[in-house]
Design a protein around this motif. Structure first.
Motif, PDB file in Angstrom:
ATOM      1  N   UNK A  26       0.860  -1.183   0.000  1.00 52.04           N
ATOM      2  CA  UNK A  26       0.000   0.000   0.000  1.00 52.04           C
ATOM      3  C   UNK A  26       0.896   1.232   0.000  1.00 52.04           C
ATOM      4  N   UNK A  27       0.682   2.117  -0.978  1.00 51.74           N
ATOM      5  CA  UNK A  27       1.498   3.326  -1.049  1.00 51.74           C
ATOM      6  C   UNK A  27       1.370   3.987  -2.404  1.00 51.74           C
ATOM      7  N   UNK A  28       2.165   5.041  -2.613  1.00 53.86           N
ATOM      8  CA  UNK A  28       2.142   5.734  -3.894  1.00 53.86           C
ATOM      9  C   UNK A  28       2.941   4.950  -4.930  1.00 53.86           C
ATOM     10  N   UNK A  29       2.806   5.364  -6.177  1.00 59.26           N
ATOM     11  CA  UNK A  29       3.526   4.697  -7.259  1.00 59.26           C
ATOM     12  C   UNK A  29       5.035   4.738  -7.023  1.00 59.26           C
ATOM     13  N   UNK A  30       5.547   5.908  -6.756  1.00 59.60           N
ATOM     14  CA  UNK A  30       6.991   6.052  -6.582  1.00 59.60           C
ATOM     15  C   UNK A  30       7.486   5.237  -5.392  1.00 59.60           C
ATOM     16  N   UNK A  31       6.701   5.275  -4.310  1.00 63.10           N
ATOM     17  CA  UNK A  31       7.138   4.547  -3.109  1.00 63.10           C
ATOM     18  C   UNK A  31       7.155   3.046  -3.358  1.00 63.10           C
ATOM     19  N   UNK A  32       6.168   2.522  -4.052  1.00 57.54           N
ATOM     20  CA  UNK A  32       6.097   1.079  -4.285  1.00 57.54           C
ATOM     21  C   UNK A  32       7.158   0.627  -5.294  1.00 57.54           C
ATOM     22  N   UNK A  33       7.448   1.467  -6.273  1.00 59.59           N
ATOM     23  CA  UNK A  33       8.516   1.118  -7.213  1.00 59.59           C
ATOM     24  C   UNK A  33       9.848   1.078  -6.492  1.00 59.59           C
ATOM     25  N   UNK A  34      10.041   2.063  -5.608  1.00 60.51           N
ATOM     26  CA  UNK A  34      11.293   2.102  -4.838  1.00 60.51           C
ATOM     27  C   UNK A  34      11.413   0.917  -3.896  1.00 60.51           C
TER      28      UNK A  34
END
Length: 593
Positions: free
Chosen positions: A571-579
């Motif tokens: 669960x999180x934003x796109x950038x956070x999950x990609x990171x």
């Protein structure tokens, strides 16, 4: 050949093919009494008019009996002119009132049938959405087509004709008893044959007709599923298996058809025997009484004619009662929706805000097989959330729970602190809307299709809604514009255009929370991307839960929830999950190659 025993079936065949319940005798009886209360004045008038017609029909036997008695007494003046005049008047009255009986009966039948159709439609539409979604297509289709068709004949003719037959037979037996009481014994002599035959038949008929109807529903389900999934069946080479299943269902259905035919082949000879015994007993008993001077020849003549007249109403009763056996099964299947308990709702429960929450939600389509396992989710007002994950992970199921379509088995889903499962469905629909891959274009004008979402919308608002989903381009070039007839028999919209109409309805409905389940799946990726950007302007400020396999939708979302095996794993934003380089990052890399 069919014997005395009904055909045997495995537990999975026709009778268990029904998803929606079949009404119990108590439910059917209560509904029939309700219909009688609604139409008691028309029903009473039908009985009165029929009584007059029957009484007029008995004038002829009475006059003929009088003439015979006059001849037996050696009368020289028979007054034939007066007799003929009285008979002519009685015949005219009978003709007039028989016409009124037919007219009143047809009118009553049509009104009852209209009530039945309306009640079924209102009740079906009012059912919890999840119930209809899980109902078998074939069963639901057979109820609204075959069962309604079978009931149409029963409501138009069987119900009024049965009432007419009962009154007719009752008055004739009463007249026979009043004219020559000993001849009433003839009815008692012949009645046991009729009762035994009818008891044998009607003991077996309801279950047989019920199984026959369920067998037809199973055939319809098998054929409908095969047609709907034709490409899948062809791709997986399941054609032979589906053909075998269809043959099995048809074989089971026709076996029940033959069994019900066998039942009728036993009933009809029993009825014929009753007629012969009745008339024979009247003549034998009456003849013996006349020879002993206990009865006059005129009484015997009148009694014999009245007994002969009993043939028609008794035949009418049995014929239409048999028709009602089929109709009773169809009525039970239609009334069965009344036995489905709606989700508990309290009109006093109202959301205080737009905050959507799922708290330790568990849900399954079958007992003991959960699809969601303790899912918790917090969707704040105005948030654009994307649910992503592999097929079968539970994304669409979670979306339906958030939209109030399903009720959680454990845990709860709330809107503004109010539990969705306890709110009236209409109140939920005013605030939360689900738009999925499924769409429907109703037969009618384009305007009518759009006004389903908001009946008070003006043309300018309809065009604005079409423009919001990029549908005004093709809609404005239509020859009749919003008045263009669409759907079956009209302009055939492409799947993409039909989906745009569905999305335009969404714009008009104007809910504050939306669940989009692959709402643009029928558009090509470029058109879908363009449409989603157009929708983004319309959906600005609203809470949106989008379920999609196209990850560009997730890229634009504020929050992304990754659903795997019925659980939220990330669960999180796109950038956070990609990171984070987890499941979402792997999906993103595979999406972009």
């Amino acid at each position: 050949m069919i014997g005395l025993a009904p055909p045997a079936y495995d537990p999975a065949a026709p009778e268990s093919a029904t998803t929606l319940p079949v009404g119990s005798p108590a439910t059917v009886g209560a509904y029939v009494r309700e219909l009688l209360r609604r139409h008691r004045r028309a029903f009473t008038l039908l009985i009165v008019v029929n009584s007059v017609a029957v009484i007029a029909s008995m004038v002829g036997p009475h006059l003929l009996g009088g003439l015979v008695q006059d001849l037996a007494d050696g009368a020289r003046e028979l007054h034939l002119g007066r007799t003929v005049a009285v008979f002519a008047v009685a015949l005219a009255v009978q003709t007039l009132f028989v016409r009124m009986v037919r007219l009143r009966g047809a009118m009553l039948g049509e009104r009852v049938l209209a009530d039945l159709r309306e009640d079924f439609l209102v009740r079906s539409v009012g059912l919890p959405p999840g119930v209809l979604e899980r109902a078998g297509t074939g069963d639901l289709l057979s109820r609204i087509t075959t069962d309604i068709d079978r009931l149409a004949n029963a409501m138009r003719e069987a119900v009024p004709q049965l009432a007419i037959g009962v009154v007719w037979a009752g008055l004739l037996i009463g007249a026979l008893t009043a004219t020559a009481p000993p001849l009433a014994l003839a009815v008692l002599v012949a009645l046991p044959v009729l009762l035994v035959g009818c008891r044998w038949y009607f003991k077996r008929a309801p279950g047989a007709y019920r199984s026959e109807a369920a067998g037809y529903a199973a055939v319809a389900a098998a054929l409908t599923e095969s047609v709907d999934a034709g490409r899948t069946i062809e791709a997986h080479r399941l054609g032979a298996r589906r053909i075998d299943l269809s043959k099995l269902r048809i074989k089971q259905w026709t076996a029940w058809e033959r069994y019900t035919l066998f039942l009728r082949s036993v009933l009809f000879p029993a009825v014929g025997s009753f007629y012969m015994l009745l008339l024979g007993a009247v003549l034998m008993i009456g003849g013996a009484f006349v020879l002993r001077g206990w009865m006059t020849a005129g009484q015997l003549t009148t009694g014999a004619l009245l007994a002969q007249m009993l043939v028609e109403p008794v035949g009418m009763i049995l014929r239409w009662y048999d028709e009602l056996q089929v109709a009773q099964v169809s009525l039970a299947r239609l009334v069965g929706v009344r036995e489905i308990e709606s989700d508990p709702a309290d009109d006093r429960i109202a959301p205080k805000g737009r905050h959507v929450r799922a708290d330790e939600v568990r849900f399954g389509y079958r007992a003991g097989h959960d699809v969601l396992h303790g899912v918790s989710l917090d969707v704040r007002p105005g948030t654009r959330m994307a649910l992503v994950g592999p097929s079968g992970a539970g994304k669409s199921t979670l979306g339906r729970l958030l939209a109030g379509i399903y009720a959680a088995r454990a845990g709860e889903v709330t809107l503004g602190g109010a539990e969705l499962a306890r709110m009236p469905t209409e109140r939920v629909r005013e605030q939360v809307a689900l738009v999925n891959q499924e769409h429907h274009v109703f037969v009618g004008s384009l305007r009518d299709n759009l006004l389903l979402a908001r009946s008070s919308a003006r043309d300018a608002e309809l065009w604005a809604a079409l423009g919001a989903v990029d549908a005004d381009g093709w809609a404005r070039v239509l020859e009749d514009g919003l008045d263009t007839e669409v759907g079956s028999g009209g302009l055939a919209l492409t799947p993409a255009q039909a989906q745009q109409v569905a999305l335009a309805r969404l714009v008009l409905a104007d809910p504050h929370t939306l669940v989009l389940d692959e709402a643009t799946s029928l558009l090509d990726p470029r058109a879908a991307r363009h449409l989603e950007r157009s929708l983004a302007r319309v959906l600005d400020g609203r809470t949106v839960v989008a379920i999609a396999h196209r990850l560009h939708t997730a890229h634009d979302a504020d929050v992304i929830a990754v659903v795997e095996d019925g659980r939220i794993t990330e669960l999180g934003s796109h950038d956070a999950l990609v990171a984070a380089d987890g499941a979402y990052a792997a999906l993103w890399r595979s999406w972009h190659g």
